[in-house]
Design a protein around this motif. Structure first.
Motif, PDB file in Angstrom:
ATOM      1  N   GLU A  60       0.848  -1.188   0.000  1.00  0.00           N
ATOM      2  CA  GLU A  60       0.000   0.000   0.000  1.00  0.00           C
ATOM      3  C   GLU A  60       0.884   1.238   0.000  1.00  0.00           C
ATOM      4  N   VAL A  94       2.055   4.567   1.374  1.00  0.00           N
ATOM      5  CA  VAL A  94       2.012   5.198   2.688  1.00  0.00           C
ATOM      6  C   VAL A  94       3.003   6.347   2.722  1.00  0.00           C
ATOM      7  N   SER A  95       2.817   7.225   3.677  1.00  0.00           N
ATOM      8  CA  SER A  95       3.715   8.354   3.898  1.00  0.00           C
ATOM      9  C   SER A  95       3.653   8.702   5.377  1.00  0.00           C
ATOM     10  N   GLU A 117       2.504  11.125   6.679  1.00  0.00           N
ATOM     11  CA  GLU A 117       1.242  11.796   6.948  1.00  0.00           C
ATOM     12  C   GLU A 117       0.041  10.884   6.776  1.00  0.00           C
ATOM     13  N   HIS A 118       0.257   9.708   6.192  1.00  0.00           N
ATOM     14  CA  HIS A 118      -0.866   8.810   5.926  1.00  0.00           C
ATOM     15  C   HIS A 118      -0.428   7.362   6.079  1.00  0.00           C
ATOM     16  N   ILE A 119      -0.817   6.755   7.197  1.00  0.00           N
ATOM     17  CA  ILE A 119      -0.580   5.338   7.443  1.00  0.00           C
ATOM     18  C   ILE A 119      -1.897   4.740   7.912  1.00  0.00           C
ATOM     19  N   SER A 120      -2.328   3.674   7.256  1.00  0.00           N
ATOM     20  CA  SER A 120      -3.622   3.117   7.607  1.00  0.00           C
ATOM     21  C   SER A 120      -3.636   1.605   7.399  1.00  0.00           C
ATOM     22  N   THR A 136      -6.457  -0.738   7.042  1.00  0.00           N
ATOM     23  CA  THR A 136      -7.897  -0.887   6.877  1.00  0.00           C
ATOM     24  C   THR A 136      -8.291  -2.362   6.987  1.00  0.00           C
ATOM     25  N   ILE A 190       0.763  10.491  14.299  1.00  0.00           N
ATOM     26  CA  ILE A 190       0.151   9.554  13.356  1.00  0.00           C
ATOM     27  C   ILE A 190       0.687   8.145  13.583  1.00  0.00           C
ATOM     28  N   THR A 239      -1.466   4.935  14.876  1.00  0.00           N
ATOM     29  CA  THR A 239      -1.475   3.697  14.093  1.00  0.00           C
ATOM     30  C   THR A 239      -1.088   2.507  14.955  1.00  0.00           C
TER      31      THR A 239
END
Length: 215
Positions: free
Chosen positions: A87, A89-90, A92-95, A97, A134, A138
Motif C-alpha cells: 500500500e 504510505v507516507s 502523513e498517511h498510514i492506515s 484498513t 500519526i 497507528t
C-alpha cells in the motif's frame, strides 16, 4: 558494539507451556535492556532493508511476525519473518484498513503459518527516529499493547530503531540483536516476492566458529 554468543539457552516462558530458545549466533546492535530483549532474524532484517532501499523516496510498510515470550521478568520478542504491505504510505498517511488486514491474513496463511504478529515496520525518507502522533495512533489502533514493537527505518542514511509501548508512550529501545538461523519460511517468501536471500556466508554460520558479521 558487537557481541557474539555461541551458547544456545532454553527457557520456559511464564504463562507459556512451551520452551523457547535463545538463538545461538547473534550480533548485538547498541545496548540491550535487561527487561526487554528484541531479536530479529537476518533474512527478515535483510528483506526490510531491501524493500526500504527500493524506491527510497516512497514510504514502505510491513508486518513483523514471530513470537513473544516472558521469562523471569524479561520480555522477549523474536521477529522471525516480515510481510510487506503493498500500500502507498507516507509519514502523513498510514492506515491498516479491514481490506489491508484481509490481505495480510491471507498471506500469513499462505507463507507464515504458526507465526504471530509481533509488530510492524515503517520506512520513509528523511524521517526522524521518533514516533509522531500519526505513527503513535497507528500503533495503538492496530497493534495496541506492550507486547508489540515498531521498527522505524530511514532508507537513505539507514538509520533504524525499535520502539515499544511503555508508560503511556512509545519508547525507543537502545539496542537489539540480529540472529542467524535457517529460515525456510522467509526464504520462500523472499523468492516469491522476487528478492534474493542474504549472502551465503551469513546464512550458514558454524556453531563452533563465527566469521565476521560485518555488513
Amino acid at each position: 558494539m558487537i557481541e557474539v554468543i555461541y551458547k544456545e539457552d532454553k527457557s520456559k516462558a511464564q504463562g507459556n507451556e512451551q520452551f523457547f530458545h535463545i538463538p545461538k549466533n547473534i550480533r548485538q546492535i547498541g545496548l540491550i535492556s535487561e527487561e526487554h530483549k528484541i531479536y530479529i532474524e537476518d533474512y527478515a532484517y535483510t528483506f526490510l532493508g531491501r524493500i526500504a532501499s527500493e524506491r527510497p523516496m516512497k514510504g514502505k510498510l510491513a508486518v513483523l511476525l514471530g513470537q513473544s515470550n516472558w521469562s523471569e521478568g524479561t520480555s522477549y520478542i523474536f521477529v522471525r519473518c516480515a510481510l510487506q504491505v503493498q500500500e502507498e504510505v507516507s509519514p502523513e498517511h498510514i492506515s491498516f484498513t479491514d481490506e489491508i488486514w484481509l490481505k495480510i491474513n491471507e498471506q500469513i496463511e499462505e507463507f507464515f503459518q504458526g507465526q504471530e504478529i509481533v509488530g510492524w515496520f515503517f520506512s520513509a525518507p528523511e524521517i526522524a527516529m521518533e514516533v509522531t502522533d500519526i505513527i503513535y495512533r497507528t500503533h495503538m489502533n492496530s497493534f495496541g499493547g506492550n507486547d508489540k514493537v515498531l521498527f522505524l527505518m530511514e532508507p537513505q542514511e539507514r538509520e533504524e530503531a525499535f520502539f515499544r509501548y511503555e508508560n503511556g508512550r512509545m519508547a525507543r529501545q537502545m539496542g537489539y540483536y540480529i540472529y542467524y538461523e535457517k529460515n525456510p519460511m522467509m526464504q520462500e517468501y523472499m523468492i516469491a516476492m522476487n528478492h534474493e536471500g542474504p549472502p551465503k556466508d551469513s546464512e550458514s554460520v558454524a556453531d563452533d566458529a563465527v566469521v565476521s558479521f560485518g555488513r
